[in-house]
Design an enzyme around this catalytic site. Structure first.
Site, PDB file in Angstrom:
ATOM      1  N   ASP A 115     -14.302   8.074   7.293  1.00  0.00           N
ATOM      2  CA  ASP A 115     -14.424   8.071   8.881  1.00  0.00           C
ATOM      3  C   ASP A 115     -15.240   9.212   9.503  1.00  0.00           C
ATOM      4  O   ASP A 115     -16.168   8.919  10.396  1.00  0.00           O
ATOM      5  CB  ASP A 115     -13.020   7.937   9.662  1.00  0.00           C
ATOM      6  CG  ASP A 115     -12.558   6.645   9.307  1.00  0.00           C
ATOM      7  OD1 ASP A 115     -13.212   5.708   9.033  1.00  0.00           O
ATOM      8  OD2 ASP A 115     -11.231   6.428   9.787  1.00  0.00           O
ATOM      9  N   THR A 150       0.829  -1.229   0.033  1.00  0.00           N
ATOM     10  CA  THR A 150      -0.108  -0.074  -0.016  1.00  0.00           C
ATOM     11  C   THR A 150       0.907   1.310   0.068  1.00  0.00           C
ATOM     12  O   THR A 150       1.880   1.262   0.442  1.00  0.00           O
ATOM     13  CB  THR A 150      -0.778   0.109   1.178  1.00  0.00           C
ATOM     14  OG1 THR A 150      -1.706   1.229   1.143  1.00  0.00           O
ATOM     15  CG2 THR A 150      -0.195  -0.045   2.734  1.00  0.00           C
ATOM     16  N   ASP A 192      -7.302  -4.055   0.132  1.00  0.00           N
ATOM     17  CA  ASP A 192      -8.242  -3.326  -0.883  1.00  0.00           C
ATOM     18  C   ASP A 192      -9.507  -3.067  -0.031  1.00  0.00           C
ATOM     19  O   ASP A 192     -10.147  -4.009   0.514  1.00  0.00           O
ATOM     20  CB  ASP A 192      -8.419  -4.028  -2.144  1.00  0.00           C
ATOM     21  CG  ASP A 192      -8.803  -2.839  -3.223  1.00  0.00           C
ATOM     22  OD1 ASP A 192      -7.956  -2.004  -3.591  1.00  0.00           O
ATOM     23  OD2 ASP A 192      -9.926  -2.983  -3.477  1.00  0.00           O
TER      24      ASP A 192
HETATM   25  P1  ITT Z   1      -3.394   1.556  -1.622  1.00  0.00           P
HETATM   26  O1  ITT Z   1      -4.320   1.149  -3.045  1.00  0.00           O
HETATM   27  O2  ITT Z   1      -2.080   1.877  -1.982  1.00  0.00           O
HETATM   28  O3  ITT Z   1      -3.593   0.503  -0.614  1.00  0.00           O
HETATM   29  P2  ITT Z   1      -5.797   3.466  -1.492  1.00  0.00           P
HETATM   30  O4  ITT Z   1      -6.216   4.220  -0.601  1.00  0.00           O
HETATM   31  O5  ITT Z   1      -5.878   3.801  -2.913  1.00  0.00           O
HETATM   32  O6  ITT Z   1      -4.318   2.805  -1.132  1.00  0.00           O
HETATM   33  P3  ITT Z   1      -7.834   1.518  -1.773  1.00  0.00           P
HETATM   34  O7  ITT Z   1      -7.718   1.633  -3.359  1.00  0.00           O
HETATM   35  O8  ITT Z   1      -8.291   0.084  -1.175  1.00  0.00           O
HETATM   36  O9  ITT Z   1      -6.625   1.972  -1.378  1.00  0.00           O
HETATM   37  O10 ITT Z   1      -9.171   2.165  -1.518  1.00  0.00           O
HETATM   38  C1  ITT Z   1      -9.359   2.659  -0.275  1.00  0.00           C
HETATM   39  C2  ITT Z   1     -10.370   3.876  -0.220  1.00  0.00           C
HETATM   40  O11 ITT Z   1     -11.441   3.321   0.717  1.00  0.00           O
HETATM   41  C3  ITT Z   1      -9.725   4.713   0.885  1.00  0.00           C
HETATM   42  O12 ITT Z   1      -8.839   5.796   0.113  1.00  0.00           O
HETATM   43  C4  ITT Z   1     -10.773   5.322   1.340  1.00  0.00           C
HETATM   44  O13 ITT Z   1     -11.454   6.455   0.590  1.00  0.00           O
HETATM   45  C5  ITT Z   1     -11.618   4.310   1.656  1.00  0.00           C
HETATM   46  N1  ITT Z   1     -11.447   3.508   2.998  1.00  0.00           N
HETATM   47  C6  ITT Z   1     -10.843   2.379   3.020  1.00  0.00           C
HETATM   48  N2  ITT Z   1     -10.970   1.992   4.463  1.00  0.00           N
HETATM   49  C7  ITT Z   1     -11.390   3.054   4.942  1.00  0.00           C
HETATM   50  C8  ITT Z   1     -11.236   3.515   6.364  1.00  0.00           C
HETATM   51  O14 ITT Z   1     -10.847   2.692   7.343  1.00  0.00           O
HETATM   52  N3  ITT Z   1     -11.744   4.520   6.881  1.00  0.00           N
HETATM   53  C9  ITT Z   1     -12.191   5.481   5.802  1.00  0.00           C
HETATM   54  N4  ITT Z   1     -12.098   5.297   4.777  1.00  0.00           N
HETATM   55  C10 ITT Z   1     -11.728   4.128   4.091  1.00  0.00           C
END
Ligand code: ITT
Length: 222
Positions: free
Chosen positions: A181, A36, A97
Site C-alpha cells: 500500500d 486467511t 487470494d
Molecule cells: P492468506 O494466504 O493467509 O490469506 P497472505 O497475505 O499470504 O494471507 P496471499 O497469498 O493472497 O495472502 O498474498 C497476498 C499478498 O499480496 C499480501 O501479502 C501482500 O503482499 C499483497 N497484497 C494483497 N492485497 C493487498 C493490499 O490490499 N494492499 C497491499 N498489499 C496487498
C-alpha cells in the site's frame, strides 16, 4: 461460543461478546469464516461488511492445518484455501487470494506477492525489492488483483474477482493499509493507499470490488 471441527476434533472457543449464540445455540447473523491468516485482510473485510455478518478467520480456529498455496493463479490458490478450510469447519468459507501485478516486471510479483522479498509475509522486504526492481523505470503501471472463493463442505460455490489499476511510486509513502500500500497510487489519486487510509481504500480496492460481488451472491442465495 464457537464450535468448529478441525482434523476430526471438536474445538470449543468462547467469544465473550457472542451472547446470542451462547443463549440460543445459533448466531444472530450469518457467519462467514475467512480462510486467511492475514489479519489485515480480515480487518478490511470485516470493516467493509459492517455488522451484516459475523466474520471469523482461521486464527479463531487454532488447530486448523496450514493450506499449501501450490497454485500458479489467484483462482487456484483461492480455491485451495476455501475448499481446504471448508472441509474442516462447518458453514460457508470465504478465501481471498490477492497480489500486485507490475507491467514493467512482466506481471511480477503476482501470485508470489507475499514472498517477493524472500520471506513469506515480510512486507518491508517485499517493498524493498519492489523499489529496487522499479528503480529508474518509466513504465510504472500496476494493479492489485483479488480473487475470492466461497466454499462449503470442500466444494467451491462461486468465485469472484476485483482489480484496481494504478502506479508504483519511487519511495514509501504513508502508514495506513498493509503490504504494498505505501507504494501504490490508485488511478485518479495522487496519494498511495497507505496515505489515503482504509476508508478510501475500502471504497475502491480490488478487495472491495470482489467483496461487493460476494455480498450480492450471498444475498441472492438467501
Ligand atoms: P492468506 O494466504 O493467509 O490469506 P497472505 O497475505 O499470504 O494471507 P496471499 O497469498 O493472497 O495472502 O498474498 C497476498 C499478498 O499480496 C499480501 O501479502 C501482500 O503482499 C499483497 N497484497 C494483497 N492485497 C493487498 C493490499 O490490499 N494492499 C497491499 N498489499 C496487498
Amino acid at each position: 461460543m464457537l464450535l468448529g471441527v478441525a482434523s476430526g476434533r471438536f474445538i470449543l472457543k468462547t467469544l465473550p461478546d457472542d451472547e446470542e449464540f451462547v443463549a440460543t445455540g445459533m448466531p444472530d447473523r450469518p457467519r462467514l469464516i475467512l480462510a486467511t491468516r492475514n489479519a489485515h485482510k480480515t480487518e478490511e473485510i470485516r470493516s467493509m461488511l459492517g455488522d451484516r455478518y459475523e466474520v471469523l478467520d482461521v486464527n479463531d480456529f487454532p488447530d486448523l492445518p496450514a493450506i499449501a498455496e501450490t497454485g500458479t493463479t489467484f483462482l487456484e490458490n483461492a480455491r485451495l484455501k476455501a475448499e481446504g478450510i471448508s472441509r474442516e469447519v462447518p458453514g460457508i468459507v470465504l478465501s481471498d487470494d490477492s497480489g500486485l501485478e507490475v507491467d514493467a516486471l512482466g506481471g511480477a510479483p503476482g501470485v508470489w506477492s507475499s514472498s517477493y522479498g524472500g520471506e513469506e509475509g515480510n512486507h518491508p522486504k517485499n517493498n524493498e525489492r519492489l523499489m529496487r526492481e522499479m528503480a529508474g523505470r518509466t513504465d510504472r503501471a500496476a494493479r492489485f488483483r483479488c480473487t475470492m472463493v466461497l466454499a462449503e463442505g470442500g466444494q467451491t460455490l462461486a468465485d469472484f474477482s476485483g482489480t484496481v489499476e494504478g502506479r508504483i511510486v519511487e519511495d514509501l509513502r504513508g502508514t495506513g493499509g498493509f503490504g504494498y500500500d505505501p507504494l501504490f497510487v490508485p488511478n485518479g489519486y495522487d496519494a498511495t493507499f497507505a496515505e489515503l487510509g482504509n476508508e478510501v481504500k475500502n471504497q475502491l480496492s480490488h478487495r472491495a470490488r470482489a467483496l461487493a460481488q460476494v455480498v450480492g451472491w450471498l444475498a441472492g442465495r438467501g
